[in-house]
Design a protein around this motif. Sequence first.
Motif, PDB file in Angstrom:
ATOM      1  N   SER A 279      61.841  92.028  24.709  1.00 58.87           N
ATOM      2  CA  SER A 279      61.167  93.020  23.866  1.00 58.87           C
ATOM      3  C   SER A 279      59.828  93.455  24.462  1.00 58.87           C
ATOM      4  O   SER A 279      59.264  94.466  24.046  1.00 58.87           O
TER       5      SER A 279
ATOM      6  N   TYR B 207      52.702  87.651  17.212  1.00 64.56           N
ATOM      7  CA  TYR B 207      54.089  87.742  16.750  1.00 64.56           C
ATOM      8  C   TYR B 207      54.218  87.150  15.352  1.00 64.56           C
ATOM      9  O   TYR B 207      55.192  87.366  14.662  1.00 64.56           O
TER      10      TYR B 207
ATOM     11  N   THR C 186      52.634  84.976  21.519  1.00 66.87           N
ATOM     12  CA  THR C 186      53.980  84.560  21.127  1.00 66.87           C
ATOM     13  C   THR C 186      54.307  83.207  21.746  1.00 66.87           C
ATOM     14  O   THR C 186      53.886  82.905  22.864  1.00 66.87           O
TER      15      THR C 186
ATOM     16  N   GLU D 186      57.675  82.408  21.395  1.00 66.86           N
ATOM     17  CA  GLU D 186      59.128  82.577  21.446  1.00 66.86           C
ATOM     18  C   GLU D 186      59.642  82.394  22.873  1.00 66.86           C
ATOM     19  O   GLU D 186      58.935  82.666  23.848  1.00 66.86           O
TER      20      GLU D 186
ATOM     21  N   GLU E 142      63.951  88.076  22.445  1.00 66.82           N
ATOM     22  CA  GLU E 142      62.524  88.203  22.150  1.00 66.82           C
ATOM     23  C   GLU E 142      61.729  88.486  23.429  1.00 66.82           C
ATOM     24  O   GLU E 142      60.797  89.303  23.426  1.00 66.82           O
TER      25      GLU E 142
END
Length: 559
Positions: A404, A366, A394, A396, A401
């Motif tokens: 996704s 990411y 990632t 996040e 997010e």
Amino acid sequence: MAKLKLPRCFRRRPVRFLTLLGLYLAAGSLLLLRSGLAGEPAAVPGGRRGPGAAEGPGLPYLGVMRLSRGFGAPAQGRRRQGPWLKSGPKEAEDRGRAGEYGGSRSRAPRARSGRDKEDDRARYIGCYVDNTRHRTLRGVSFFDYKKMTVFRCQDNCAERGYLYAGLEFGAECYCGHKIQAANASESECNMECKGERSNTCGGINRLSIYRLELAQESARRYGSAIFRGCFHRPDNVSLALPVSQPMPNMSVDKCVDFCTEKEYPLSALAGTRCHCGFPTTLFTLHEREDEQLCAHKCAGEEFESCGTAEYLLVYQTQVQDNRCMDRRFLPSRAKQLVALASFPGAGNTWARHLIELATGFYTGSYYFDGSLYNKGFKGERDHWRSGRTICIKTHESGQKEIESFDSAILLIRNPYKALMAEFNRKYGGHIGFAAHAHWKGKEWPEFVANYAPWWATHALDWLRYGRNVLVVHFEDLKRDLYVQLQRMVGLLGIRACQDRLLCVESQKDGNFKRSGLRKLEYDPYTPEMRRLISGYIRSVDAALKLRNLSGVPDDYYPR
């Protein structure tokens, strides 16, 4: 006041410019000349320690030392060192900048206390003679002519499973399993360590040797080979281990050298016969036997065990198992985006390394980290939605997010370990360590106050908003890599090749493994911090159990 009048030629701009430039260059030359006159004494020219030597930068002239120490290039050991065992000064410095903390407990005799003599890390055993042609310790070695410390040497040798660490000439570190030389007088080990003046690091052709108490049995190395354990003879040994040779004067060295020359990663000793091969489904190395079953004395070396015809003693040679080293981008755009989600410090980079070897495909990110890209994570530069990578790293934890991604591997690690790992990364780099001042200063309490809640919310948010989430505990992945990696590869939609997974087990560390032997000398967590973190652990544990998953491992809670 009278004005200064310049000659007519200096009133022209080109002439003024050239004059000022000349004055500027002259001033710079004077400064350089002054710094050169005030600098260090010249290095010994043409000697082993000179600037032309391959081992490191030149050292200042050492007077009588130049006469009493051999300056020829050191003789190479009998065993060739593979690239994954070499330890240059730069790599060693990255793995641990000792001297910042922890070094005070491993002192040479003049600086050792009663507590040090019972140190659980290493025990000083004496000063020994060394020889450039026949080294006393014949394992790996590295040099650092600016920052060598006792702890750095111990850490590097122990990490590789060696039993002894020796320091010489104030800047050289040697590792080995045997001490092959005579004792010397303690007064001959008289040179201070380059990185800590309070400690002794050998002398001229003299080694200060420590026995390492932290060298794990499961990671023992013999020379450049890794000890894997004692195993029962496979049913079809000629198929499982296709190359073999009788050796009447068998020793570990002889069998390991034979298999290395035949370019096999496994060397199996069966009494007076040496077998070579790969870990396969016929010989997985997963079912270890009691080492006493292999405790049969070698015919060619009375202090070594060489196994029996029924129970094989197995070593991993320096030959790299290339069955899992090829990697590429996906041949067609991925149909789903899979997240490899974790809190920082939870082992995401290590998990990416394992996934790439297990699947043969690059992982993405990411973010973009140039140091990871330069170390071989080629998917780091791709946009995370490119569809060319097998999964996306990632950290996040926002709902948008998380949603996704179509599915996710959620990697969770003990918060006490994860917080310390991320703190080290933040202040010391990917494989470095935070300085003592950072741990004792205001940075650490502020870090815990900000990051500990994030550890909990990261896991809770992925469990709440994530679709098709596979939870993997970092500790389970370390303990049972084969099974956990099978689960991860299954979620990625790749058929797991068992031989490839077995190959990963022998290449599991990668380039970003921080030394696990570098320990703080104290517990950085206060009782208040522990109460706070324990509450977060209970929250994550409850959330896992609500999804009919096993809760957090027991060792997450402080004892």
